[in-house]
Design an enzyme around this catalytic site. Structure first.
Site, short mmCIF file in Angstrom:
data_model
loop_
_atom_site.label_atom_id
_atom_site.label_comp_id
_atom_site.label_asym_id
_atom_site.label_seq_id
_atom_site.Cartn_x
_atom_site.Cartn_y
_atom_site.Cartn_z
N MET A 30 1.10 -1.38 0.26
CA MET A 30 -0.19 0.14 -0.21
C MET A 30 0.75 0.93 -0.20
SD MET A 30 -3.10 -0.87 2.33
CE MET A 30 -2.69 -0.78 3.31
N GLY A 31 2.09 0.92 -0.11
CA GLY A 31 3.07 2.30 -0.77
C GLY A 31 3.76 2.97 0.83
N LEU A 33 6.74 2.96 1.44
CA LEU A 33 8.02 1.84 1.83
C LEU A 33 8.48 2.61 2.21
CD1 LEU A 33 7.89 1.04 -1.72
CD2 LEU A 33 6.70 0.11 -0.72
N HIS A 34 9.09 1.07 2.88
CA HIS A 34 9.98 1.45 3.83
C HIS A 34 11.18 0.25 4.13
CE1 HIS A 34 7.92 -1.84 6.43
NE2 HIS A 34 6.30 -0.63 6.29
N HIS A 37 9.53 -3.87 3.87
CA HIS A 37 8.75 -3.71 2.00
C HIS A 37 10.19 -4.36 1.28
CE1 HIS A 37 5.43 -1.11 3.46
NE2 HIS A 37 4.58 -1.07 2.92
N GLN A 61 -10.33 -3.03 2.65
CA GLN A 61 -10.11 -4.02 3.29
C GLN A 61 -9.79 -2.53 4.66
OE1 GLN A 61 -6.19 -4.21 1.86
NE2 GLN A 61 -5.05 -4.03 3.33
N GLY A 147 4.99 -10.37 4.06
CA GLY A 147 5.71 -10.35 5.11
C GLY A 147 4.55 -11.27 6.12
N LYS A 149 5.06 -9.85 9.27
CA LYS A 149 4.37 -9.06 9.99
C LYS A 149 2.56 -8.45 10.19
CE LYS A 149 4.07 -4.49 11.53
NZ LYS A 149 2.78 -4.28 10.64
N MET A 184 8.54 -2.96 11.83
CA MET A 184 8.71 -1.70 10.64
C MET A 184 6.90 -1.69 10.13
SD MET A 184 12.21 -1.28 8.70
CE MET A 184 13.41 -0.59 9.12
P1 AMP Z 1 1.69 -2.87 3.87
O1 AMP Z 1 1.76 -1.92 2.37
O2 AMP Z 1 1.49 -2.80 4.68
O3 AMP Z 1 0.01 -2.94 3.03
O4 AMP Z 1 2.49 -3.95 3.50
C1 AMP Z 1 2.82 -4.56 1.98
C2 AMP Z 1 3.55 -6.00 2.39
O5 AMP Z 1 4.82 -5.93 3.30
C3 AMP Z 1 3.02 -7.28 3.39
O6 AMP Z 1 2.87 -8.64 3.08
C4 AMP Z 1 3.37 -6.53 4.37
O7 AMP Z 1 3.56 -8.27 5.50
C5 AMP Z 1 4.82 -6.61 4.40
N1 AMP Z 1 5.31 -5.52 5.67
C6 AMP Z 1 5.04 -4.29 5.67
N2 AMP Z 1 5.73 -4.59 7.23
C7 AMP Z 1 6.53 -5.35 7.63
C8 AMP Z 1 8.09 -6.00 7.99
N3 AMP Z 1 7.90 -4.47 8.69
N4 AMP Z 1 8.99 -6.71 7.85
C9 AMP Z 1 8.63 -7.83 6.85
N5 AMP Z 1 7.48 -7.50 5.82
C10 AMP Z 1 6.55 -5.84 6.17
#
Ligand code: AMP
Length: 284
Positions: A30-31, A33-34, A37, A61, A147, A149, A184
């Site tokens: 969802m952008g 990014l850290h 990601h 969601q 992830g 997470k 993160m």
């Molecule tokens: P999001 O942008 O939050 O939807 O996350 C996108 C992808 O990045 C998902 O598969 C998350 O599980 C993964 N992700 C987010 N934060 C972390 C993290 N701290 N460590 C590992 N994967 C992550």
């Protein structure tokens, strides 16, 4: 790096790549990014000849009182980070192009999404599995990287892939943490300095339970209480749930001879944070 917004153009690009013999990896995000990601991106890079990152803040969601309107965004910063990986294609569709008028089809994983976050965010996982299924049909990946997470999300997607015969491999990746332990998350950007300090109670609690596990404790409820005690030391952390469940089925009670998922969700100020740890032999 190509940036594609049109879903049909994405589908055609993926089809052409497949005809050339490319192996495609997809990292849905969802952008904002850290490093978490970007670790997923690097895994995709290592596995595939064409790496696609998607950036889409998926409205289905989010609940009506959640942070959809305020979700942090920084497309130009994200693109700069993705160029560094490097990513081949960034898929950034508009909401209207993804959810066309008259849409009425949902993908729902029933059992795995009942507890934990599913109990507190009605409709959330239905939105997740629907958008991920759509992304799989648009990007046609051989690998999709997720992830741990979002552990319940990972398990739901793994189930969906089996149940709907998606022809791809789900690659799970461990949680990436800040040096001090905080998992993160794009939502960490919401935290004030004081809240950022209070938020450390989540990882501290999980690590206390892990230490107890390593010292020989196998009773899931006792491990849960070890973590609960640590959370209680930080009154500004408003607990939503802290549960010890079977790491495969996400069912309670967790059995001592199987890997235990200790998962927590809490509010720090107005920010909802999640974190988890798997105790026992890792099974992806
Ligand atoms: P999001 O942008 O939050 O939807 O996350 C996108 C992808 O990045 C998902 O598969 C998350 O599980 C993964 N992700 C987010 N934060 C972390 C993290 N701290 N460590 C590992 N994967 C992550």
């Amino acid at each position: 790096m190509e940036v594609i917004a049109d879903p049909i153009a994405m589908q055609r690009r993926a089809e052409a790549a497949r005809r050339w013999g490319d192996r495609i990896a997809l990292v849905p995000t969802m952008g904002f990014l850290h490093e978490g990601h970007l670790t997923l991106m690097r895994e995709g890079r290592a596995r595939a000849s064409m790496l696609v990152a998607s950036i889409f803040v998926n409205p289905t969601q989010f609940g009506p009182n959640e942070d959809l309107a305020h979700y942090p965004r920084d497309l130009s910063g994200d693109l700069a980070k993705l160029r560094e990986v490097p990513v081949d294609v960034v898929f950034t569709p508009d909401r209207e192009a993804i959810y066309t008028p008259g849409a009425q089809t949902w993908v729902e994983v029933t059992e795995l999404t009942r507890g934990l976050c599913g109990a507190h965010r009605p409709g959330h996982f239905r939105g997740v599995t629907t958008i991920v299924a759509k992304l799989f049909n648009l990007v046609k990946p051989h690998f999709a990287i997720f992830g741990e997470k979002d552990f319940q999300q990972l398990r739901a997607i793994q189930r969906m892939v089996i149940d709907l015969n998606f022809d791809l491999e789900i690659v799970p990746m461990p949680i990436v943490r800040e040096k001090d332990g905080l998992a993160m998350s794009s939502r960490n950007a919401y935290l004030s300095p004081d809240e950022r300090r209070d938020a450390l109670a989540l990882s501290r609690a999980l690590f206390a339970a892990r230490d107890h596990y390593v010292a020989g404790m196998r009773d899931a409820e006792t491990l849960r209480k070890t973590a609960l005690k640590v959370i209680a030391e930080t009154p500004k952390v408003e607990l939503e749930y802290l549960e010890a469940v079977d790491a495969d089925t996400l069912e309670w009670p967790a059995r001592a001879d199987r890997p235990i998922l200790l998962a927590v969700a809490a509010r720090v100020g107005t920010t909802r944070l999640i974190d988890n740890i798997v105790l026992g032999v890792r099974r992806p």
